[in-house]
Design a protein around this motif. Sequence first.
Motif, PDB file in Angstrom:
ATOM      1  N   ASP A 145       0.731  -1.313  -0.045  1.00 36.67           N
ATOM      2  CA  ASP A 145       0.206   0.023  -0.073  1.00 36.67           C
ATOM      3  C   ASP A 145       0.783   1.290  -0.040  1.00 36.67           C
ATOM      4  OD1 ASP A 145       0.965  -0.638   2.547  1.00 36.67           O
ATOM      5  OD2 ASP A 145      -1.014   0.112   3.766  1.00 36.67           O
ATOM      6  N   TRP A 189       0.466  -4.896  -8.349  1.00 32.68           N
ATOM      7  CA  TRP A 189      -0.893  -5.081  -7.580  1.00 32.68           C
ATOM      8  C   TRP A 189      -1.257  -6.339  -7.588  1.00 32.68           C
ATOM      9  CZ3 TRP A 189      -5.323  -7.128  -9.366  1.00 32.68           C
ATOM     10  CH2 TRP A 189      -5.353  -6.851 -11.061  1.00 32.68           C
ATOM     11  N   ASN A 190      -1.117  -7.185  -8.517  1.00 35.38           N
ATOM     12  CA  ASN A 190      -1.792  -8.514  -8.371  1.00 35.38           C
ATOM     13  C   ASN A 190      -0.977  -9.451  -7.551  1.00 35.38           C
ATOM     14  OD1 ASN A 190      -3.054 -11.015 -11.174  1.00 35.38           O
ATOM     15  ND2 ASN A 190      -4.166  -9.991  -9.285  1.00 35.38           N
ATOM     16  N   SER A 203      -4.254 -10.846   0.172  1.00 34.01           N
ATOM     17  CA  SER A 203      -4.554  -9.411  -0.574  1.00 34.01           C
ATOM     18  C   SER A 203      -5.416  -8.934   0.491  1.00 34.01           C
ATOM     19  CB  SER A 203      -5.443  -9.929  -2.015  1.00 34.01           C
ATOM     20  OG  SER A 203      -4.819 -10.586  -2.744  1.00 34.01           O
ATOM     21  N   THR A 208      -5.685  -2.758  -2.212  1.00 37.70           N
ATOM     22  CA  THR A 208      -6.148  -2.873  -3.348  1.00 37.70           C
ATOM     23  C   THR A 208      -6.933  -1.270  -3.642  1.00 37.70           C
ATOM     24  OG1 THR A 208      -6.632  -5.384  -3.243  1.00 37.70           O
ATOM     25  CG2 THR A 208      -7.689  -4.137  -5.156  1.00 37.70           C
ATOM     26  N   GLN A 211      -4.371   1.340  -3.885  1.00 33.78           N
ATOM     27  CA  GLN A 211      -3.458   1.204  -5.480  1.00 33.78           C
ATOM     28  C   GLN A 211      -4.462   1.653  -6.513  1.00 33.78           C
ATOM     29  OE1 GLN A 211      -2.857  -2.939  -4.947  1.00 33.78           O
ATOM     30  NE2 GLN A 211      -0.661  -2.649  -4.447  1.00 33.78           N
ATOM     31  N   HIS A 212      -5.849   1.344  -6.563  1.00 33.05           N
ATOM     32  CA  HIS A 212      -6.640   1.748  -7.642  1.00 33.05           C
ATOM     33  C   HIS A 212      -6.746   3.462  -7.654  1.00 33.05           C
ATOM     34  CE1 HIS A 212     -10.842   3.046  -8.925  1.00 33.05           C
ATOM     35  NE2 HIS A 212     -10.401   2.469  -9.933  1.00 33.05           N
ATOM     36  N   ILE A 241      -7.703  -3.333 -11.395  1.00 35.37           N
ATOM     37  CA  ILE A 241      -7.886  -3.405  -9.981  1.00 35.37           C
ATOM     38  C   ILE A 241      -9.263  -3.062  -9.516  1.00 35.37           C
ATOM     39  CG2 ILE A 241      -6.721  -2.280  -8.059  1.00 35.37           C
ATOM     40  CD1 ILE A 241      -4.601  -1.458  -9.407  1.00 35.37           C
ATOM     41  N   LEU A 245     -11.289  -5.293  -6.901  1.00 34.01           N
ATOM     42  CA  LEU A 245     -11.826  -4.739  -5.750  1.00 34.01           C
ATOM     43  C   LEU A 245     -13.201  -5.162  -5.283  1.00 34.01           C
ATOM     44  CD1 LEU A 245     -10.972  -2.449  -3.594  1.00 34.01           C
ATOM     45  CD2 LEU A 245     -12.245  -0.793  -5.081  1.00 34.01           C
TER      46      LEU A 245
END
Length: 588
Positions: A145, A189-190, A203, A208, A211-212, A241, A245
Amino acid sequence: MRLLHIVATFSLAGSALSQSNTVDAYISSESPIAKAGLLANIGPNGAKCSGAKSGVVIASPSTNPNYIYTWTRDSSLVFKAIIDQFTLGQDPSLRSQIDNFIKAETFLQQVSNPSGTVSSGGLAEPKFNVDETAFTGAWGRPQRDGPGLRSTALITYANWLVENNNATFVSSTLWPIIQLDLDYVAGNWNKTGFDLWEEVQGSSFFTTAVQHRSLREGAALATRIGQTSLVSNYNTQADNILCFLQSYWNPNAGYITANTNSGRSGKDANGALASIHTWDIAAGCDAATFQPCSDKALSNLKVYVDAFRTIYTINNGIPTGSAVATGRYPEDGYYGGNPWYLTTLAVAEQLYDALTTWNSLGELNVTTVSLAFFKQFDSDVVVGTYPSTTANYAALTGAVKNFADGFVEIVAKYTPANGGLSEQYNRGTGVQLSAADLTWSYASALTAFGARAGTITASWGASGLVVPSRCSTAPTSTSSSSTSTPTPSPSPGSVSVTFNVHAITVYGENIYLTGSVGQLQNWSPDNALLLSAANYPTWSITVTLPANTAIQYKYIRKYNGKITWESDPNMQITTPSSGSIVENDTWR
Ligand SMILES: *[C@@H]1O[C@H](CO)[C@@H](O)[C@H](O)[C@H]1NC(C)=O
Ligand SMILES: *[C@@H]1O[C@H](CO)[C@@H](O)[C@H](O)[C@H]1NC(C)=O
Ligand SMILES: *[C@@H]1O[C@H](CO)[C@@H](O)[C@H](O)[C@H]1NC(C)=O
Ligand SMILES: *[C@@H]1O[C@H](CO)[C@@H](O)[C@H](O)[C@H]1NC(C)=O
């Protein structure tokens, strides 16, 4: 007027002015204490900064537990609060702090650490020593994050600079560090990592969500300053993302499952924190981004709050529909598992943000998803749209405001006389414990108080987003670094060319590329493409160029507005008929 009778109920609740007075009084006494407490923990001049270098935020001056480290997450959230105050014109004196923070983070990005180097995963290292050296002890790493939160703070400042005629500083100094973080998010991110509480490897919804946000607003800033080659990848990854989410939502139980792999209920402050830190009033009550007034975020908030009603002794006897002390998650055992100031305040902040959004939209919806949230105030509430001109709107928003104020009142009740906010307050006695003067606690007080006063933070592009119907994963990176811009798939008749150039630069100086074709900006020094210093002293960029074409190019340096071209002659490559190539140069 099916809800007419609740007007009476809520006008009674709304008349509980003593509560609101308590909150008003607390906010006026606590605000200056929280602001001073926050600034005291920032180097080099903060009164409690424990020798931290310039621009470095310590988590807390506490030595037991030892919190004299700088966390990327905490520092970025603290500086987001500072940058919001500055850019909203609330405190012009904060600019030098922001400039110090930029320099500190520019340095820290490059510090090799147990998570890697700047180009091999080091950006996700959770914490550093306050003298800006790597922390090499065992820890829950990586935590993904940090790059998202840091770039969000810096993008907010960058947008203000662009609006205030200082795009030069953005392009020359801020963008290169923002881009490192965004490229990291786009490429990583994945993957799993540790959550914001540094305990669960999996996760995490908060990670997430932030990040988005960072990629969405990063794409907008890139467009704004002419870094157009990056935009489509950032938006593609942001779409991916956003799709992912949605998977955290538990439709049967009506809450956000905070983490995968936790072995817990998944009820967690993670959801409310994500909601307040990704609030965008332009998105209204959109549930795709779990906006504070969205039905999903409100349903989640109720489930989260209710998880603490019976487990903390200090909540005994408080009726449903009234505020209680809340912690990180009900299964928490750290220091015995207690309420935290920043989590209790996050509940209030989400509700204040929701109220501000409803008031700006002039209506409030009760849906089947949010019905249980509203029913805690009156069991006869029904699904429907309530325009702001109606008594029912006044009753419902009055109840929500009272509920929100209740969380601040709890924090007020358990704040000691000197106003200091530690990390936690005891579940049985309310006496504060764990790390004293937690910087994040102070930041959370300031942002919750600001939200109550109706402060609206800058939009970031959450409006009108469409969740893709099928979720895709991030492209697999070919390099071990995973931080380079993923190679765009060339269209027919084009090839992907990576330009690497070895160039020694000074702080604030950057390397650009321009050349004889449109994709290289037709020899324009102003629109030349910025290279990434992720592998400094190698600077690189990957561009899509026409196949089977002889192309001339040069690198240029920009420093303090001054442009320096490479010496003659021009460089030249002939692109192949397909595929991708890597060109390795040395600055001349
Ligand atoms: C642009 O912003 C930077 C960072 O705050 C500052 O140092 C510089 O003086 C500003 N330049 C102008 C022209 O305002
Ligand atoms: C990667 O993305 C896919 C598609 O959204 C998702 O199913 C998967 O859980 C993600 N994995 C991680 C670790 O983020
Ligand atoms: C209420 O719901 C309607 C219909 O779905 C929607 O158009 C409107 O934007 C919603 N308003 C709010 C405040 O959520
Ligand atoms: C540039 O270097 C990379 C590895 O560092 C290598 O794979 C590539 O072939 C080199 N390109 C040229 C044109 O020599």
